[in-house]
Design a protein around this motif. Structure first.
Motif, mmCIF file in Angstrom:
data_model
loop_
_atom_site.group_PDB
_atom_site.id
_atom_site.type_symbol
_atom_site.label_atom_id
_atom_site.label_comp_id
_atom_site.label_asym_id
_atom_site.label_seq_id
_atom_site.Cartn_x
_atom_site.Cartn_y
_atom_site.Cartn_z
ATOM 1 N N ILE A 1 8.535 27.327 -8.126
ATOM 2 C CA ILE A 1 7.647 27.915 -7.129
ATOM 3 C C ILE A 1 7.174 26.863 -6.132
ATOM 4 O O ILE A 1 7.154 27.094 -4.913
ATOM 5 C CB ILE A 1 6.442 28.587 -7.810
ATOM 6 C CG1 ILE A 1 6.909 29.696 -8.755
ATOM 7 C CG2 ILE A 1 5.476 29.132 -6.775
ATOM 8 C CD1 ILE A 1 7.685 30.799 -8.072
ATOM 9 N N CYS A 2 6.816 25.686 -6.649
ATOM 10 C CA CYS A 2 6.353 24.610 -5.758
ATOM 11 C C CYS A 2 7.459 24.137 -4.829
ATOM 12 O O CYS A 2 7.206 23.807 -3.660
ATOM 13 C CB CYS A 2 5.816 23.443 -6.593
ATOM 14 S SG CYS A 2 4.262 23.801 -7.433
ATOM 15 N N ALA A 3 8.704 24.097 -5.315
ATOM 16 C CA ALA A 3 9.834 23.682 -4.469
ATOM 17 C C ALA A 3 10.054 24.672 -3.332
ATOM 18 O O ALA A 3 10.303 24.282 -2.181
ATOM 19 C CB ALA A 3 11.096 23.540 -5.315
ATOM 20 N N VAL A 4 9.954 25.966 -3.641
ATOM 21 C CA VAL A 4 10.147 26.983 -2.602
ATOM 22 C C VAL A 4 9.032 26.908 -1.557
ATOM 23 O O VAL A 4 9.285 26.982 -0.342
ATOM 24 C CB VAL A 4 10.200 28.389 -3.238
ATOM 25 C CG1 VAL A 4 10.221 29.461 -2.150
ATOM 26 C CG2 VAL A 4 11.429 28.524 -4.125
ATOM 27 N N VAL B 1 0.017 25.173 -12.623
ATOM 28 C CA VAL B 1 0.705 24.896 -13.881
ATOM 29 C C VAL B 1 0.095 25.652 -15.053
ATOM 30 O O VAL B 1 0.814 26.088 -15.972
ATOM 31 C CB VAL B 1 0.724 23.378 -14.152
ATOM 32 C CG1 VAL B 1 -0.686 22.834 -14.388
ATOM 33 C CG2 VAL B 1 1.639 23.057 -15.335
ATOM 34 N N ALA B 2 -1.226 25.842 -15.083
ATOM 35 C CA ALA B 2 -1.850 26.509 -16.221
ATOM 36 C C ALA B 2 -1.447 27.974 -16.313
ATOM 37 O O ALA B 2 -1.345 28.529 -17.418
ATOM 38 C CB ALA B 2 -3.372 26.394 -16.120
ATOM 39 N N LEU C 1 7.002 15.879 -8.926
ATOM 40 C CA LEU C 1 5.590 15.897 -9.314
ATOM 41 C C LEU C 1 5.271 17.138 -10.153
ATOM 42 O O LEU C 1 4.549 17.067 -11.156
ATOM 43 C CB LEU C 1 4.711 15.857 -8.066
ATOM 44 C CG LEU C 1 3.197 15.944 -8.296
ATOM 45 C CD1 LEU C 1 2.703 14.750 -9.118
ATOM 46 C CD2 LEU C 1 2.468 16.006 -6.957
ATOM 47 N N SER C 2 5.842 18.280 -9.742
ATOM 48 C CA SER C 2 5.606 19.521 -10.474
ATOM 49 C C SER C 2 6.183 19.450 -11.891
ATOM 50 O O SER C 2 5.567 19.935 -12.850
ATOM 51 C CB SER C 2 6.226 20.700 -9.727
ATOM 52 O OG SER C 2 5.689 20.815 -8.428
ATOM 53 N N VAL C 3 7.361 18.834 -12.034
ATOM 54 C CA VAL C 3 7.968 18.689 -13.361
ATOM 55 C C VAL C 3 7.092 17.811 -14.253
ATOM 56 O O VAL C 3 6.848 18.131 -15.432
ATOM 57 C CB VAL C 3 9.388 18.110 -13.233
ATOM 58 C CG1 VAL C 3 9.933 17.721 -14.617
ATOM 59 C CG2 VAL C 3 10.321 19.118 -12.571
ATOM 60 N N ILE D 1 1.081 18.748 -2.523
ATOM 61 C CA ILE D 1 0.852 17.816 -3.631
ATOM 62 C C ILE D 1 -0.164 18.381 -4.622
ATOM 63 O O ILE D 1 -0.034 18.212 -5.839
ATOM 64 C CB ILE D 1 0.399 16.449 -3.082
ATOM 65 C CG1 ILE D 1 1.573 15.749 -2.381
ATOM 66 C CG2 ILE D 1 -0.145 15.565 -4.201
ATOM 67 C CD1 ILE D 1 1.197 14.476 -1.679
ATOM 68 N N MET D 2 -1.177 19.092 -4.126
ATOM 69 C CA MET D 2 -2.185 19.665 -5.026
ATOM 70 C C MET D 2 -1.705 20.927 -5.723
ATOM 71 O O MET D 2 -2.223 21.303 -6.779
ATOM 72 C CB MET D 2 -3.462 19.976 -4.234
ATOM 73 C CG MET D 2 -4.210 18.750 -3.739
ATOM 74 S SD MET D 2 -5.828 19.185 -3.046
ATOM 75 C CE MET D 2 -5.371 20.359 -1.767
#
Length: 308
Positions: free
Chosen positions: A245-248, A235-236, A34-36, A228-229
């Protein structure tokens, strides 16, 4: 339970045995993917996700951390209480055996048979507690230690450890009636049986009383919503670093959530749950040695750093 030596810095990042990663990698992959996607969309159309600032996510992250911390503390307390109870069972079994061998008259055949019967029933009780907590079949390990005349009633018992404890109480009462031990020592041995009964009841309490479902549901929902949020808010400001960062963060929060579930039920067969098989085998070995028997099973050793 995982039993291993201290890991060096390199192995810490690549050890999977006992790690929570195999259970949470789908959630980590979902958040990373999702982050990608969010990062690519932001790169192609920079104004798609405006910068909201990190303050809302910081506040929510702190709140979620507190929830996860409280839940992990509660789960660990259950795990540690379970370990203390099994330590108490080891102590009671050894103490009861010592009292039986020391204070039950062994000069008569009836006395020697009473000693052997009560010690064998103690071993059977230990195995029965483990199988009751794990929901596994106990008969192969227990039947050799129980007289064949009791097998039919034993198979019909709703609570096998409690049935075995009643047999031990009846045997102790027979020792008293035959005056194979003094009244004072019979009372002391009965106190050891009572203590083992308390261990059984306390283990059943932990096993049959999970943490409140509403509390677990709140933590689950909040963890998923937050992870999820998160990429939409980061991202900005972070750009292409957002997926990492989101994966960690997903690994940390989902890992704590899943680990608390594993510790909440300490008597199972998962990697981080208590080694009840090894503990009950230790009791069996100690009691058979005290009884002077030669057919003693070996110790249970870790297999691939896992001790059952």
């Amino acid at each position: 339970m995982i039993v291993r030596q201290k890991l060096n810095t390199f192995k810490i990042f690549f050890t999977l045995r006992g790690s929570i990663v195999p259970k949470i990698y789908p959630q980590i992959l979902l958040v990373t993917l999702l982050s990608v996607i969010v990062t690519i969309v932001q790169h192609l159309s920079p104004n798609t996700f405006p910068s909201y600032g990190t303050a809302p996510f910081t506040l929510l992250g702190v709140a979620l951390s507190l929830f996860l911390g409280f839940r992990n503390n509660a789960s660990y307390q259950r795990w540690w209480e379970g370990r203390c109870l099994w330590g108490q069972l080891v102590y009671d079994a050894r103490s009861f055996t010592r009292q039986v061998l020391s204070f039950v008259d062994e000069d008569t055949e009836a006395g020697r048979e009473a000693q052997r019967s009560m010690i064998h029933l103690t071993i059977a009780f230990t195995h029965a507690v483990r199988h009751r907590l794990r929901g596994t079949s106990p008969w192969q390990e227990i039947e050799p230690f129980v007289a064949p005349t009791h097998h039919t009633a034993m198979h019909q018992a709703k609570n096998l450890p409690d049935y075995l404890m009643r047999l031990m109480g009846k045997q102790l009462g027979e020792v008293r009636r035959q005056q194979l031990s003094s009244e004072l020592m019979v009372q002391n041995m009965d106190e050891r049986l009572t203590s083992m009964t308390i261990v059984l009841a306390a283990c059943e309490r932990i096993h049959n009383t999970p943490l409140p479902f509403a509390y677990m549901l709140l933590v689950h929902r909040t963890t998923y919503l937050y992870c999820i949020m998160l990429p939409f808010g980061l991202v900005a400001s972070l750009g292409w670093v957002t997926p990492l960062i989101c994966a960690v963060i997903a690994y940390t929060f989902f890992g704590l959530d899943t680990l608390s579930e594993e510790l909440e039920e300490p008597f199972g067969l998962a990697a981080n749950q208590l080694p009840l098989t090894a503990l009950s085998r230790t009791i069996e070995i100690n009691l058979l040695e005290a009884l002077g028997e030669n057919d003693i099973p070996p110790d249970i050793t870790p297999i691939n750093s896992y001790l059952q």
